[in-house]
Design an enzyme around this catalytic site. Structure first.
Site, PDB file in Angstrom:
ATOM      1  N   LYS A 114       0.368  -1.392   0.167  1.00 29.95           N
ATOM      2  CA  LYS A 114       0.337   0.409  -0.071  1.00 29.95           C
ATOM      3  C   LYS A 114       1.084   1.040  -0.513  1.00 29.95           C
ATOM      4  O   LYS A 114       0.720   2.183  -0.573  1.00 29.95           O
ATOM      5  CB  LYS A 114      -1.356   0.552   1.553  1.00 29.95           C
ATOM      6  CG  LYS A 114      -2.152  -0.767   1.186  1.00 29.95           C
ATOM      7  CD  LYS A 114      -3.438  -0.579   1.919  1.00 29.95           C
ATOM      8  CE  LYS A 114      -4.810  -1.611   1.676  1.00 29.95           C
ATOM      9  NZ  LYS A 114      -5.147  -1.357   2.742  1.00 29.95           N
ATOM     10  N   LYS A 198      -4.911  -8.724  -7.115  1.00 27.07           N
ATOM     11  CA  LYS A 198      -5.952  -9.251  -6.273  1.00 27.07           C
ATOM     12  C   LYS A 198      -7.331  -8.612  -6.712  1.00 27.07           C
ATOM     13  O   LYS A 198      -7.141  -7.230  -6.689  1.00 27.07           O
ATOM     14  CB  LYS A 198      -5.752  -8.935  -4.903  1.00 27.07           C
ATOM     15  CG  LYS A 198      -6.511  -8.623  -3.749  1.00 27.07           C
ATOM     16  CD  LYS A 198      -6.098  -9.056  -2.612  1.00 27.07           C
ATOM     17  CE  LYS A 198      -5.264  -7.341  -2.384  1.00 27.07           C
ATOM     18  NZ  LYS A 198      -6.244  -6.976  -0.659  1.00 27.07           N
ATOM     19  N   LYS A 201     -10.787  -2.588  -4.266  1.00 24.08           N
ATOM     20  CA  LYS A 201     -11.391  -1.381  -4.365  1.00 24.08           C
ATOM     21  C   LYS A 201     -10.956  -0.412  -5.255  1.00 24.08           C
ATOM     22  O   LYS A 201     -11.240   0.046  -5.974  1.00 24.08           O
ATOM     23  CB  LYS A 201     -12.121  -0.922  -3.264  1.00 24.08           C
ATOM     24  CG  LYS A 201     -12.541  -2.188  -2.111  1.00 24.08           C
ATOM     25  CD  LYS A 201     -12.802  -1.873  -0.639  1.00 24.08           C
ATOM     26  CE  LYS A 201     -13.753  -2.706   0.329  1.00 24.08           C
ATOM     27  NZ  LYS A 201     -13.107  -1.935   0.998  1.00 24.08           N
TER      28      LYS A 201
HETATM   29  P1  AMP Z   1     -11.184  -4.298   2.940  1.00 27.69           P
HETATM   30  O1  AMP Z   1     -12.041  -4.130   1.884  1.00 27.69           O
HETATM   31  O2  AMP Z   1      -9.422  -4.417   2.774  1.00 27.69           O
HETATM   32  O3  AMP Z   1     -12.133  -4.065   4.489  1.00 27.69           O
HETATM   33  O4  AMP Z   1     -10.989  -6.067   3.201  1.00 27.69           O
HETATM   34  C1  AMP Z   1     -13.002  -6.957   4.233  1.00 27.69           C
HETATM   35  C2  AMP Z   1     -12.538  -8.453   3.853  1.00 27.69           C
HETATM   36  O5  AMP Z   1     -12.456  -9.355   2.853  1.00 27.69           O
HETATM   37  C3  AMP Z   1     -11.308  -8.992   4.609  1.00 27.69           C
HETATM   38  O6  AMP Z   1     -11.152 -10.397   5.158  1.00 27.69           O
HETATM   39  C4  AMP Z   1     -10.282  -9.346   3.316  1.00 27.69           C
HETATM   40  O7  AMP Z   1      -9.275 -10.165   3.396  1.00 27.69           O
HETATM   41  C5  AMP Z   1     -11.330  -9.140   1.666  1.00 27.69           C
HETATM   42  N1  AMP Z   1     -10.801  -9.712   0.840  1.00 27.69           N
HETATM   43  C6  AMP Z   1     -10.762  -8.324   0.344  1.00 27.69           C
HETATM   44  N2  AMP Z   1     -10.401  -8.411  -1.296  1.00 27.69           N
HETATM   45  C7  AMP Z   1      -9.953  -9.690  -1.079  1.00 27.69           C
HETATM   46  C8  AMP Z   1     -10.264 -10.599  -2.471  1.00 27.69           C
HETATM   47  N3  AMP Z   1      -9.488 -10.116  -3.685  1.00 27.69           N
HETATM   48  N4  AMP Z   1     -10.113 -11.496  -2.175  1.00 27.69           N
HETATM   49  C9  AMP Z   1     -10.241 -12.364  -1.569  1.00 27.69           C
HETATM   50  N5  AMP Z   1     -11.092 -11.374  -0.616  1.00 27.69           N
HETATM   51  C10 AMP Z   1     -10.792 -10.863  -0.401  1.00 27.69           C
END
Ligand code: AMP
Ligand code: TRP
Length: 333
Positions: A114, A198, A201
Site C-alpha cells: 500500500k 488481487k 477496491k
Molecule cells: P477490506 O475491503 O480490505 O476491508 O477487506 C474486507 C474483507 O474482504 C477482508 O476479510 C479481506 O481479506 C477480504 N478481501 C478483500 N479483497 C479480497 C479478494 N480479492 N479476495 C478475497 N478476499 C478479499
C-alpha cells in the site's frame, strides 16, 4: 462455549466480489449458526489511514452496513457497529502499540504494497494499522476471525501481540489468542483483467472487479471482457494452475455454485470460454443481482441504517469498555 466471531470491513466504497466470496459470504454462514456470537465491524478508523472525503466516508459507512444486511447478516442476531463510535478501540490500539515491536510491523507485506515506492510519505497510521486490527479483535475475546487470505499475516501479528501482553504482564489467557478462519479455496479472488493481482477496491479500472452494486448489464459486460486464454477448459485442476485467469474465473463460478473446483471443471471440460462465460454471468446475475437490488433499497432508508449502527454501538461499547477497564488495571493506570 459459544464461538466468538469478529471481523471488520473498511468502508472505502466499491465492495466487490472478492470481499463477498473471501469474507462476507462466510460471515453469513457464521451468523446463521446459533453456536456463534458474531460481531461485524465497519472499520472507519482503518479507512482514514489513507485520505478520505468526509461526506463520501459517511455514505460508505452506511453502504457497508447495507451490504452486510443485503448479503444476509441479521442485525438482530449479530452486532453490527462502526469502530470510531467505541473509543476503546483507539485506546487499546495505543496500549498495544507499546507491546508490538517495530520489527514485527516492518515485515507486513500489505504495508509495503500500500505504501508503494515512497514509504516516507505513507501515514504513520498505515504502518501501525495491524495494531488497531489486533485491538479490534482482542477487546471482544474473539475466538475466531473470518477473513480473506490477504489478512493472514495481520492475524498472526495479532496472536503475537496477545501472547506478548499476556506474558509481559503475567496474565495468563487474559487476551484470547484468536484462530483465523480462512477458506481453503477461493479465499483470494483475483482481478478480472490480471490473474496475478488481487481483485481490489482501489484498482483504477472498474472492469477489473464485479461490484456488489453492479447491475445485470454491467456484469454481462465485465465477464465478456474478462481476460482468459485461447485454450479450452482442461480436465484437471493441475492443468488450470498454470493459467491464472482461467483458474480465477472457474474459482468464482465454483464458489458461487458451492462446488469444488474439481466438480465444476468436470462440467466444462473441453468447452471454450465463451460458453463458460455465459454460465458464469448467469450465476453472478442470480446471486449478486438480488444483493445489489437490496443494497440500493436499504440505502434509501438512512435512518434505518443509522439505527442499526446505534444499537450495535451500544452493545459493542458494553463489552469493550469492560475489557478496557481490566486492561487499565493490569497495566497499572
Ligand atoms: P477490506 O475491503 O480490505 O476491508 O477487506 C474486507 C474483507 O474482504 C477482508 O476479510 C479481506 O481479506 C477480504 N478481501 C478483500 N479483497 C479480497 C479478494 N480479492 N479476495 C478475497 N478476499 C478479499
Ligand atoms: N484489516 C482488515 C482489511 O483490510 C479489516 C479489519 C480491521 C479486520 N479490523 C479487523 C478484519 C478485525 C478482521 C478483524 O480487510
Amino acid at each position: 462455549m459459544k464461538k466468538k466471531i469478529f471481523s471488520g470491513v473498511q468502508p472505502t466504497g466499491n465492495l466487490h466480489l472478492g470481499n463477498y466470496l473471501g469474507a462476507i459470504k462466510n460471515f453469513v454462514t457464521l451468523n446463521n449458526d446459533d453456536e456463534n456470537d458474531c460481531i461485524f465491524c465497519v472499520v472507519d478508523l482503518h479507512a482514514i489511514t489513507v485520505s478520505q472525503d468526509p461526506t463520501i466516508l459517511r455514505e460508505n459507512i452506511r453502504e457497508t452496513v447495507a451490504t452486510f444486511i443485503a448479503s444476509g447478516i441479521d442485525p438482530k442476531k449479530s452486532i453490527i457497529f462502526n469502530q470510531s463510535q467505541v473509543s476503546a478501540h483507539s485506546e487499546a490500539a495505543w496500549i498495544l502499540s507499546c507491546i508490538a515491536r517495530m520489527g514485527w510491523l516492518s515485515r507486513m507485506t500489505q504495508f509495503k504494497e500500500k505504501a508503494g515506492k515512497d514509504k516516507e510519505k505513507a501515514s504513520v497510521g498505515l504502518y501501525s494499522y495491524p495494531i488497531l486490527m489486533a485491538a479490534d479483535i482482542l477487546l471482544y475475546d474473539s475466538t475466531h476471525v473470518p477473513v480473506g487470505n490477504d489478512q493472514k499475516q495481520h492475524l498472526e501479528l495479532c496472536r503475537d501481540i496477545a501472547q506478548k501482553f499476556n506474558n509481559d504482564y503475567r496474565v495468563d489467557n487474559f487476551f484470547k489468542v484468536p484462530e483465523p478462519l480462512i477458506q481453503k479455496e477461493f479465499s483470494r479472488i483475483m482481478s478480472l483483467k490480471d490473474g496475478s493481482k488481487k481483485m481490489s477496491k482501489s484498482e483504477l479500472s472498474d472492469l477489473s472487479r464485479i461490484n456488489l452494486t453492479d447491475e445485470k448489464d454491467q456484469i454481462l459486460n465485465k465477464i465478456k471482457k474478462a481476460k482468459t486464454d485461447s485454450l479450452p477448459i482442461p480436465s484437471t485442476v493441475k492443468e488450470l494452475n498454470s493459467r491464472p485467469e482461467a483458474r480465477n474465473l472457474i474459482g468464482i463460478y465454483s464458489s458461487l455454485a458451492n462446488l469444488t473446483l474439481e466438480n465444476s471443471i468436470q462440467d466444462f471440460t473441453g468447452k471454450n470460454f465463451s460458453e463458460f462465460k455465459e454460465k458464469l454471468s448467469q450465476i453472478l446475475i442470480d446471486k449478486i443481482g438480488p444483493i445489489s437490488k437490496e443494497i440500493k433499497r436499504l440505502l434509501k432508508d438512512k435512518s434505518y441504517l443509522d439505527k442499526i449502527l446505534d444499537d450495535g454501538c451500544k452493545k459493542a461499547e458494553n463489552i469493550a469498555s469492560a475489557k478496557i477497564k481490566e486492561i487499565h488495571d493490569i497495566v497499572g493506570f
